[in-house]
Design a protein around this motif. Structure first.
Motif, PDB file in Angstrom:
ATOM      1  N   ASP A 123       0.582   6.280  -0.659  1.00 13.38           N
ATOM      2  CA  ASP A 123       1.660   6.099  -1.626  1.00 13.38           C
ATOM      3  C   ASP A 123       1.483   6.990  -2.855  1.00 13.38           C
ATOM      4  O   ASP A 123       2.434   7.288  -3.549  1.00 13.38           O
ATOM      5  CB  ASP A 123       1.742   4.626  -2.040  1.00 13.38           C
ATOM      6  CG  ASP A 123       3.060   4.279  -2.701  1.00 13.38           C
ATOM      7  OD1 ASP A 123       4.111   4.770  -2.224  1.00 13.38           O
ATOM      8  OD2 ASP A 123       3.035   3.532  -3.686  1.00 13.38           O
ATOM      9  N   PHE A 124       0.250   7.444  -3.095  1.00 16.03           N
ATOM     10  CA  PHE A 124      -0.019   8.315  -4.236  1.00 16.03           C
ATOM     11  C   PHE A 124       0.544   9.718  -4.023  1.00 16.03           C
ATOM     12  O   PHE A 124       0.638  10.514  -4.950  1.00 16.03           O
ATOM     13  CB  PHE A 124      -1.526   8.365  -4.519  1.00 16.03           C
ATOM     14  CG  PHE A 124      -1.857   8.926  -5.863  1.00 16.03           C
ATOM     15  CD1 PHE A 124      -1.572   8.227  -7.022  1.00 16.03           C
ATOM     16  CD2 PHE A 124      -2.433  10.181  -5.972  1.00 16.03           C
ATOM     17  CE1 PHE A 124      -1.852   8.751  -8.263  1.00 16.03           C
ATOM     18  CE2 PHE A 124      -2.729  10.717  -7.208  1.00 16.03           C
ATOM     19  CZ  PHE A 124      -2.436  10.002  -8.359  1.00 16.03           C
ATOM     20  N   THR A 165      -5.578   4.893   2.888  1.00 21.68           N
ATOM     21  CA  THR A 165      -4.943   3.606   3.133  1.00 21.68           C
ATOM     22  C   THR A 165      -3.460   3.751   2.765  1.00 21.68           C
ATOM     23  O   THR A 165      -3.032   4.802   2.273  1.00 21.68           O
ATOM     24  CB  THR A 165      -5.569   2.518   2.251  1.00 21.68           C
ATOM     25  OG1 THR A 165      -5.336   2.866   0.882  1.00 21.68           O
ATOM     26  CG2 THR A 165      -7.060   2.363   2.523  1.00 21.68           C
ATOM     27  N   GLU A 166      -2.696   2.713   2.954  1.00 23.84           N
ATOM     28  CA  GLU A 166      -1.284   2.741   2.548  1.00 23.84           C
ATOM     29  C   GLU A 166      -1.190   2.999   1.045  1.00 23.84           C
ATOM     30  O   GLU A 166      -0.335   3.765   0.587  1.00 23.84           O
ATOM     31  CB  GLU A 166      -0.609   1.418   2.923  1.00 23.84           C
ATOM     32  CG  GLU A 166       0.903   1.474   2.835  1.00 23.84           C
ATOM     33  CD  GLU A 166       1.530   2.512   3.767  1.00 23.84           C
ATOM     34  OE1 GLU A 166       2.533   3.133   3.352  1.00 23.84           O
ATOM     35  OE2 GLU A 166       1.031   2.720   4.884  1.00 23.84           O
ATOM     36  N   LYS A 167      -2.069   2.381   0.290  1.00 26.74           N
ATOM     37  CA  LYS A 167      -2.112   2.583  -1.169  1.00 26.74           C
ATOM     38  C   LYS A 167      -2.404   4.044  -1.502  1.00 26.74           C
ATOM     39  O   LYS A 167      -1.783   4.632  -2.392  1.00 26.74           O
ATOM     40  CB  LYS A 167      -3.194   1.670  -1.765  1.00 26.74           C
ATOM     41  CG  LYS A 167      -3.326   1.715  -3.262  1.00 26.74           C
ATOM     42  CD  LYS A 167      -4.395   0.713  -3.698  1.00 26.74           C
ATOM     43  CE  LYS A 167      -4.640   0.699  -5.173  1.00 26.74           C
ATOM     44  NZ  LYS A 167      -5.685  -0.280  -5.544  1.00 26.74           N
ATOM     45  N   GLY A 168      -3.327   4.649  -0.782  1.00 21.13           N
ATOM     46  CA  GLY A 168      -3.657   6.056  -0.995  1.00 21.13           C
ATOM     47  C   GLY A 168      -2.521   6.983  -0.615  1.00 21.13           C
ATOM     48  O   GLY A 168      -2.227   7.955  -1.311  1.00 21.13           O
ATOM     49  N   ILE A 196      -8.443   3.449 -11.764  1.00 23.71           N
ATOM     50  CA  ILE A 196      -8.310   3.281 -10.315  1.00 23.71           C
ATOM     51  C   ILE A 196      -8.783   4.532  -9.588  1.00 23.71           C
ATOM     52  O   ILE A 196      -9.534   4.462  -8.618  1.00 23.71           O
ATOM     53  CB  ILE A 196      -6.851   2.950  -9.926  1.00 23.71           C
ATOM     54  CG1 ILE A 196      -6.473   1.560 -10.446  1.00 23.71           C
ATOM     55  CG2 ILE A 196      -6.651   3.036  -8.410  1.00 23.71           C
ATOM     56  CD1 ILE A 196      -4.993   1.245 -10.351  1.00 23.71           C
ATOM     57  N   ASN A 234     -11.666   1.107  -4.558  1.00 25.60           N
ATOM     58  CA  ASN A 234     -10.380   0.819  -5.182  1.00 25.60           C
ATOM     59  C   ASN A 234      -9.225   0.781  -4.189  1.00 25.60           C
ATOM     60  O   ASN A 234      -8.066   0.705  -4.580  1.00 25.60           O
ATOM     61  CB  ASN A 234     -10.103   1.823  -6.308  1.00 25.60           C
ATOM     62  CG  ASN A 234     -10.886   1.470  -7.548  1.00 25.60           C
ATOM     63  OD1 ASN A 234     -10.502   0.579  -8.296  1.00 25.60           O
ATOM     64  ND2 ASN A 234     -12.012   2.122  -7.752  1.00 25.60           N
ATOM     65  N   GLY A 235      -9.553   0.834  -2.898  1.00 27.17           N
ATOM     66  CA  GLY A 235      -8.546   0.620  -1.860  1.00 27.17           C
ATOM     67  C   GLY A 235      -7.637   1.794  -1.567  1.00 27.17           C
ATOM     68  O   GLY A 235      -6.612   1.623  -0.918  1.00 27.17           O
ATOM     69  N   LEU A 236      -8.000   3.007  -1.990  1.00 28.10           N
ATOM     70  CA  LEU A 236      -7.174   4.178  -1.702  1.00 28.10           C
ATOM     71  C   LEU A 236      -7.619   4.909  -0.441  1.00 28.10           C
ATOM     72  O   LEU A 236      -6.822   5.580   0.204  1.00 28.10           O
ATOM     73  CB  LEU A 236      -7.195   5.157  -2.883  1.00 28.10           C
ATOM     74  CG  LEU A 236      -6.375   4.696  -4.078  1.00 28.10           C
ATOM     75  CD1 LEU A 236      -7.267   4.116  -5.147  1.00 28.10           C
ATOM     76  CD2 LEU A 236      -5.572   5.831  -4.625  1.00 28.10           C
TER      77      LEU A 236
END
Length: 124
Positions: free
Chosen positions: A95-96, A90-93, A25, A70-72
């Motif tokens: 969250d990392f 992004t929200e996904k990024g 990812i 990969n949407g980050l």
């Protein structure tokens, strides 16, 4: 190791490994550095390049492309002359950030004492 993306091709053979999934990812070896920098807020390419000056232009481009795919990372294009492109998490990024903070704690405890305090993850 794939020289262009910095990913380990052996991960493809280790189906089911969560570490390998994370590496697939995140992709490029500079992804952690780029994600950490974007935690500070949206940045245009040249600004990001200055802030992660250790990364060559093509490697930064490849890393950003992979993170977008990969949407980050979100790539936003503004219709200016010349065109302005801004990158943000992004929200996904975002969250990392938790994982980056844990990595920072680990480095503080076990990392090279000569390098301690040079970098740290920003908490927001």
């Amino acid at each position: 190791m794939d020289e262009q993306t910095g990913t380990n091709n052996n991960c493809k053979e280790s189906a089911g490994s969560s570490i390998c999934e994370v590496l697939q990812i995140l992709g490029a070896k500079w992804a952690f550095l780029v994600l950490e920098e974007l935690l500070k807020g949206p940045q245009r390419f040249n600004q990001l390049q200055r802030n992660v000056s250790i990364v060559k232009t093509q490697s930064l481009t490849d890393t950003l492309r992979h993170l977008v795919n990969n949407g980050l990372v979100l790539r936003k294009v503004f219709p200016t002359v010349p065109v302005t492109v801004e990158y943000s998490l992004t929200e996904k990024g975002k969250d990392f950030q938790t994982a980056l903070l844990e990595m920072d704690k680990w480095v503080q405890k076990w990392g090279n004492p000569a390098l301690a305090g040079q970098t740290s993850v920003q908490s927001s």
